[in-house]
Design an enzyme around this catalytic site. Structure first.
Site, short mmCIF file in Angstrom:
data_model
loop_
_atom_site.label_atom_id
_atom_site.label_comp_id
_atom_site.label_asym_id
_atom_site.label_seq_id
_atom_site.Cartn_x
_atom_site.Cartn_y
_atom_site.Cartn_z
N ARG A 47 -0.77 -0.47 -8.75
CA ARG A 47 -2.16 -0.10 -8.43
C ARG A 47 -2.26 1.42 -8.44
NH1 ARG A 47 -3.45 -1.08 -2.43
NH2 ARG A 47 -3.77 -3.25 -3.02
N ASP A 59 0.85 -1.19 0.00
CA ASP A 59 0.00 0.00 0.00
C ASP A 59 0.88 1.24 0.00
OD1 ASP A 59 -2.37 -1.45 0.24
OD2 ASP A 59 -2.34 -1.40 2.42
C1 FAD Z 1 -8.35 -1.43 -4.11
C2 FAD Z 1 -8.01 -0.11 -3.52
C3 FAD Z 1 -6.79 0.06 -2.90
C4 FAD Z 1 -6.42 1.30 -2.39
N1 FAD Z 1 -5.17 1.47 -1.86
C5 FAD Z 1 -4.77 2.69 -1.45
C6 FAD Z 1 -3.44 2.94 -1.04
O1 FAD Z 1 -2.59 2.05 -1.02
N2 FAD Z 1 -3.11 4.20 -0.63
C7 FAD Z 1 -4.03 5.22 -0.65
O2 FAD Z 1 -3.67 6.36 -0.31
N3 FAD Z 1 -5.30 5.01 -1.03
C8 FAD Z 1 -5.70 3.78 -1.42
N4 FAD Z 1 -7.00 3.58 -1.84
C9 FAD Z 1 -8.03 4.63 -1.59
C10 FAD Z 1 -8.12 5.61 -2.73
O3 FAD Z 1 -6.93 6.39 -2.77
C11 FAD Z 1 -9.34 6.55 -2.57
O4 FAD Z 1 -9.23 7.27 -1.38
C12 FAD Z 1 -10.67 5.82 -2.57
O5 FAD Z 1 -10.66 4.72 -3.44
C13 FAD Z 1 -11.79 6.76 -3.06
O6 FAD Z 1 -11.47 7.26 -4.34
P1 FAD Z 1 -12.28 6.90 -5.70
O7 FAD Z 1 -11.27 6.73 -6.77
O8 FAD Z 1 -13.18 5.77 -5.51
O9 FAD Z 1 -13.01 8.24 -6.06
P2 FAD Z 1 -14.06 9.14 -5.27
O10 FAD Z 1 -14.17 10.39 -6.06
O11 FAD Z 1 -13.72 9.23 -3.83
O12 FAD Z 1 -15.40 8.32 -5.39
C14 FAD Z 1 -16.06 8.12 -6.64
C15 FAD Z 1 -17.44 7.53 -6.36
O13 FAD Z 1 -17.28 6.23 -5.80
C16 FAD Z 1 -18.25 6.00 -4.79
N5 FAD Z 1 -17.57 5.84 -3.50
C17 FAD Z 1 -16.27 6.11 -3.22
N6 FAD Z 1 -15.99 5.79 -1.94
C18 FAD Z 1 -17.12 5.33 -1.40
C19 FAD Z 1 -17.48 4.83 -0.11
N7 FAD Z 1 -16.60 4.76 0.87
N8 FAD Z 1 -18.77 4.43 0.09
C20 FAD Z 1 -19.66 4.48 -0.92
N9 FAD Z 1 -19.39 4.94 -2.16
C21 FAD Z 1 -18.14 5.35 -2.40
C22 FAD Z 1 -19.15 7.20 -4.78
O14 FAD Z 1 -20.21 6.96 -5.68
C23 FAD Z 1 -18.25 8.30 -5.31
O15 FAD Z 1 -18.95 9.34 -5.90
C24 FAD Z 1 -7.35 2.38 -2.42
C25 FAD Z 1 -8.58 2.20 -3.05
C26 FAD Z 1 -8.92 0.99 -3.61
C27 FAD Z 1 -10.22 0.86 -4.32
#
Ligand code: FAD
Length: 306
Positions: free
Chosen positions: A182, A132
């Site tokens: 990732r 991560d």
């Molecule tokens: C597999 C995976 C691994 C990750 N690993 C890391 C990492 O190593 N380091 C790091 O800093 N971050 C990590 N993240 C978190 C990432 O950086 C984001 O903070 C998180 O995924 C939300 O961003 P988004 O791209 O979904 O976009 P956003 O703009 O946050 O969300 C887009 C849409 O997705 C839906 N959504 C998003 N989150 C939620 C929720 N919690 N509940 C319900 N609906 C939601 C909503 O419809 C929202 O409008 C990871 C995420 C994933 C999916």
């Protein structure tokens, strides 16, 4: 305001202890977290595999402040990986790990050695590890550790955060055959000096990073729930002649499950980030704070205990 209140609450040890025992928190947690034990994670990973979804399993332990805690986290991953292998899930389940959980703040060299142990256990189990990404102050350490681990365990992957200004260059640097990257937006509050600050700038950076990864020979893992970015990734993948097994989508357990199923039905590899462990409350609070509707739900639960 509710979002920052929830995030502040997620860092309060007293509140954690109170709320993690409350039945309503546990009900909500079930949506996002496999359970408290490794066996729960393996059970849910098997259910997801039966639905055609891969997993990356992460242990949510206590904050690591001593060498003993770091070693205990390493031991937990070893046990988890043995369970994954025994359950016949090595094809579909890998593990995600944070260097901080392996003691990065105690002793960086120790964290690297323990990460190597986890990679060795994953190789024995027939699967692999993704590191991560954490605060920007740790980015160099994580990438440097990745490079060292890849010498013996070339399938080790890493997360990169599109909100960091440096990440497009990091994507180019890591865009080589066998490299598993990732790409996510990023989850930590970061200053303007190192990170894009508006959602639009982060999204634009995400697309530039996607192009850098999809146009090269690496194995990109597109970790987002953002409908627009998913559509762009599908489009860019076609543009760069990527077939479904050439890259994958990743999403968090419990977030947009219908979209997870849709992508899997289209033939894409979809990997679900599946956390488990006794210290799930902080993770849950962060997930709920990400979305106003979720945050309001938790806010109502907190003020209106049933
Ligand atoms: C597999 C995976 C691994 C990750 N690993 C890391 C990492 O190593 N380091 C790091 O800093 N971050 C990590 N993240 C978190 C990432 O950086 C984001 O903070 C998180 O995924 C939300 O961003 P988004 O791209 O979904 O976009 P956003 O703009 O946050 O969300 C887009 C849409 O997705 C839906 N959504 C998003 N989150 C939620 C929720 N919690 N509940 C319900 N609906 C939601 C909503 O419809 C929202 O409008 C990871 C995420 C994933 C999916």
């Amino acid at each position: 305001m509710l979002r920052s209140a929830i995030l502040a609450a997620s860092r309060s040890a007293r509140l954690e202890s109170l709320l993690s025992k409350a039945p309503f928190s546990r009900d909500i947690a079930r949506r996002f977290i496999a359970g408290e034990a490794g066996a729960d994670a393996v059970r849910v990973a098997a259910e997801l595999a039966a639905d055609g979804l891969s997993t990356t399993v992460e242990y949510l332990g206590p904050e690591t402040t001593t060498e003993e805690q770091a070693q205990a986290t390493r031991d937990e991953y070893r046990l988890l990986l043995r369970r994954i292998s025994e359950a016949g899930l090595a094809e579909s389940a890998e593990v995600s790990v944070k260097l901080s959980a392996l003691g990065r703040s105690v002793d960086e060299q120790l964290a690297r050695e323990l990460a190597r142990d986890v990679c060795a256990a994953a190789a024995d189990a027939g699967t692999t590890v993704t590191l991560d990404m954490e605060e920007h102050t740790a980015t160099d350490t994580v990438i440097d550790t990745l490079e060292k681990l890849r010498g013996d365990y070339p399938s080790t992957g890493v997360a990169l955060q599109a909100y960091l200004r440096r990440t497009e260059a990091d994507c180019r640097e890591l865009s080589f055959a066998g490299s598993r990257v990732r790409l996510c937006k990023g989850a930590y509050p970061e200053p303007e000096s190192v990170a894009w600050q508006t959602a639009l700038d982060v999204d634009k950076s995400f697309v530039r990073c996607l192009n850098a990864l999809l146009s090269g020979p690496s194995y990109p893992m597109v970790a987002t729930h953002d409908a627009r970015l998913i559509a762009i990734a599908e489009d860019r993948a076609r543009w760069f002649d990527r077939v479904a097994g050439d890259f994958e989508f990743q999403m968090l357990h419990g977030v947009r499950p219908a979209e997870q199923s849709r992508l899997a039905a289209e033939g894409y590899t979809v990997r679900i980030y599946l956390p488990y462990g006794p210290h799930w409350y902080g993770y849950l609070a962060r997930r709920l704070a990400e979305r106003p509707a979720n945050a309001a739900f938790l806010g109502r639960s907190l003020t209106n205990r049933r």
